[in-house]
Structure formats: C-alpha cells, structure tokens
Enzyme design. Sequence first.
Site, PDB file in Angstrom:
ATOM      1  N   GLU A   1      32.298  41.681  41.203  1.00  0.00           N
ATOM      2  CA  GLU A   1      32.030  41.423  42.624  1.00  0.00           C
ATOM      3  C   GLU A   1      32.943  40.330  43.172  1.00  0.00           C
ATOM      4  OE1 GLU A   1      27.901  40.530  43.329  1.00  0.00           O
ATOM      5  OE2 GLU A   1      27.263  42.579  42.917  1.00  0.00           O
TER       6      GLU A   1
ATOM      7  N   GLU B   1      26.099  48.576  39.973  1.00  0.00           N
ATOM      8  CA  GLU B   1      24.953  47.662  39.940  1.00  0.00           C
ATOM      9  C   GLU B   1      24.040  47.995  41.100  1.00  0.00           C
ATOM     10  OE1 GLU B   1      26.326  43.284  38.733  1.00  0.00           O
ATOM     11  OE2 GLU B   1      24.870  43.295  40.357  1.00  0.00           O
TER      12      GLU B   1
HETATM   13  C1  IDC Z   1      22.205  37.196  38.738  1.00  0.00           C
HETATM   14  C2  IDC Z   1      21.252  37.091  37.579  1.00  0.00           C
HETATM   15  C3  IDC Z   1      20.660  35.693  37.565  1.00  0.00           C
HETATM   16  C4  IDC Z   1      21.776  34.682  37.582  1.00  0.00           C
HETATM   17  C5  IDC Z   1      22.769  34.934  38.673  1.00  0.00           C
HETATM   18  C6  IDC Z   1      23.999  34.031  38.587  1.00  0.00           C
HETATM   19  O1  IDC Z   1      20.248  38.083  37.685  1.00  0.00           O
HETATM   20  O2  IDC Z   1      19.840  35.523  36.432  1.00  0.00           O
HETATM   21  O3  IDC Z   1      21.201  33.398  37.774  1.00  0.00           O
HETATM   22  O4  IDC Z   1      23.243  36.278  38.608  1.00  0.00           O
HETATM   23  O5  IDC Z   1      24.730  34.075  39.776  1.00  0.00           O
HETATM   24  C7  IDC Z   1      24.774  40.424  41.697  1.00  0.00           C
HETATM   25  C8  IDC Z   1      25.596  39.979  40.542  1.00  0.00           C
HETATM   26  C9  IDC Z   1      24.721  39.606  39.367  1.00  0.00           C
HETATM   27  C10 IDC Z   1      23.462  38.886  39.847  1.00  0.00           C
HETATM   28  C11 IDC Z   1      22.632  39.889  40.657  1.00  0.00           C
HETATM   29  C12 IDC Z   1      21.269  39.347  41.122  1.00  0.00           C
HETATM   30  O6  IDC Z   1      26.579  40.904  40.140  1.00  0.00           O
HETATM   31  O7  IDC Z   1      25.479  38.778  38.517  1.00  0.00           O
HETATM   32  O8  IDC Z   1      22.742  38.499  38.718  1.00  0.00           O
HETATM   33  N1  IDC Z   1      23.440  40.314  41.794  1.00  0.00           N
HETATM   34  O9  IDC Z   1      21.413  38.239  41.961  1.00  0.00           O
HETATM   35  N2  IDC Z   1      25.221  40.914  42.840  1.00  0.00           N
HETATM   36  C13 IDC Z   1      24.191  41.093  43.674  1.00  0.00           C
HETATM   37  C14 IDC Z   1      23.037  40.714  43.032  1.00  0.00           C
END
Ligand code: IDC
Length: 309
Positions: A141, A228
């Site tokens: 991302e 995702e």
């Molecule tokens: C989130 C994890 C969380 C962590 C965070 C770090 O679930 O535990 O603290 O990242 O930034 C994404 C991302 C993915 C995210 C997820 C949910 O690719 O890394 O994971 N998310 O927030 N994009 C949209 C949502």
Amino acid sequence: MTAVERYGALRVEGTRLLGEHGEQVRLYGVSTHGLAWRSDVVCREAFEALRDEWHINTVRLALYTHEYHGYCTDGDKEELKALVFKGIDLAVELGLYVIVDWHVLGEFSPLIYADEAVKFFDELSSRYAGCPNLLYEICNEPNGTSDWGEIREYATRVIPVIRRNAPDSVVIVGTPEWSQRCDLAAADPLGFKNLLYAFHFYAATHFDNLRQRLRRSIEAGLPMFISECSITEASGHGDLDFVSARAWFALLDEYHLGYICWSFSASPEESGVIKCGCSKLSGWTDDDLKRTGHWFKHRFLSEEEQQGK
Ligand code: IDC
C-alpha cells in the site's frame, strides 16, 4: 485435487486470471499478519487446516518492510526470509497458491527500500523460478505523497528483475492511496504482461464511490485483484458493516475477482479473525473465531458451491 493441480501456472489475459487450460481462476484465502509478528501460523498444520477446513486456495505472506520488525529496518532478515521460504514450500506441498507481499506501508513510498526490494525479489524469483504456486506482490500500500509516477518507477525496476528469473510469473502491483487509486493505474498502465493491480477495501469505511472506481477501472481494461480486504473499518477495528460487505462481494462476484482476507491472526483488532488468546493451529471452532472469522469462513465455504465443485 488441489487448486494448483487443477489450474497449474496462472496467466492474465485482458482483465481475467486464467489457469493453464484457459479456465478462469478465482484465488481466495487469507493473509498472515506481519510475519515477524506472529510466525507460528506458517506451519503445515495451519495451512493444511485452512485448505481442508476452510477450503481456501491461496495464502498471502505479509512481509512488513518498515514496521513490526520490518525486513528493511530492525527485522532479522535471514529469519524472515527463511519464514517466507517455509511458507512457499508448504504451499507447494499442499497445492495452494501463495502470494509473497512486500508490505510497503509505514514508509509511504516503495522507492524508499527499492534497492532492498530488488535484492529480495531477485533471490526469491531465482530460487522459485518456474514455481506455479507463487505470485509476487511488489508493494502492498503506497500512501502519503507516493503517486503513480513513483510506483511506476519502482515497478519498472523490480518487475524486470523478477521476470529475468521467472519470465511467466504473475506480479501484483499496488496503487496510490493504500491501493485504492486503480483509476490512476488504469489511465497509465504498466507495459508488462501478466500483471494484476491491487485494490484494497475495508467494508465499514469504504463504500459506493470506491466500488464505482473499481468497476470503472475493470471496465477500462485493468486486471484487478483484492489482495487485502475485511468487513471492518480501515483501522482494522470498529463495527462490521455487513450491508457494505454484501455490496462489495456482489461486485467481486460479478467480475470473478480474487480476494484475500486481512488477517489470519489473533491480533487484538476485529480484523484478526481468530479470538485473542486462541493459539490453536487447526480445528478452530466457532467459539475460537471473531465475527470476521465466521463471516470469511462461511464466505470461503460458499465459494465451492458457487463454482459447482
Ligand atoms: C494493521 C494491523 C495492525 C497494525 C497495523 C500497523 O492489523 O495490527 O497495528 O497494521 O499499521 C491495511 C494494511 C495493514 C493493516 C490493515 C488494518 O495493509 O497492514 O494492518 N490495513 O489497519 N490497509 C488498510 C487496512
């Protein structure tokens, strides 16, 4: 018969992902949380149970580059690489497709660690050249000020390195604004074959305007893949939105788009599908799952009915 026995090496034609015999293929499954964060799910027991109990055909291995003991920051490179190799080897053994996700996030731009990416994907693709199970996701991302020009520059460095070793491999490319600006890629697509462009959604935050954007990009000819998604808010927390989830999945079904659930983990937020404290690696009962887990498990099980297997 496993998914890989059935479909073999994949290729992209137009907006469709095809198997070796020309049939359309839908990949669906789960992503790990950051590999450094919870590595125990990368084991035969869990992958086999995901295949046999949840009927998924794909696992995504999320290799954070920056945070969570990132591969390019304070992570143990050799250990992380060994985990990626282990995940791929298990997928090969079990006939699953496997996506290696270079999890660009906290650093905003994929260019920050482009040199590391080139090294990593060179080693990976030479080790697994000709492996039909493996798809390469080169930047999860990009966000912040990272625009399509930067991603294009990065992709133009990394993809030829992969393709030199694995000429027919499928590569997934992220887009700006957390892999939601597929419109920018659709207006200026990359000149490589066998690409899928990533689109990510979290159903309780993302609604119809983004569904329209995704639809328009596909109609414009861009091959898309949902590497995702969840039915939570984008933070990974919050309420679930089942109505929005239904609308998203109706669109995915219409175009037969593949999708990956974030995340197969017992992380404290709602998007981690396993309840906190549950350390089982197979045989998850309904009591072991969060509501997201119930939802995705049922969704996966209904895929086979839909495809009339
Ligand atoms: C989130 C994890 C969380 C962590 C965070 C770090 O679930 O535990 O603290 O990242 O930034 C994404 C991302 C993915 C995210 C997820 C949910 O690719 O890394 O994971 N998310 O927030 N994009 C949209 C949502």
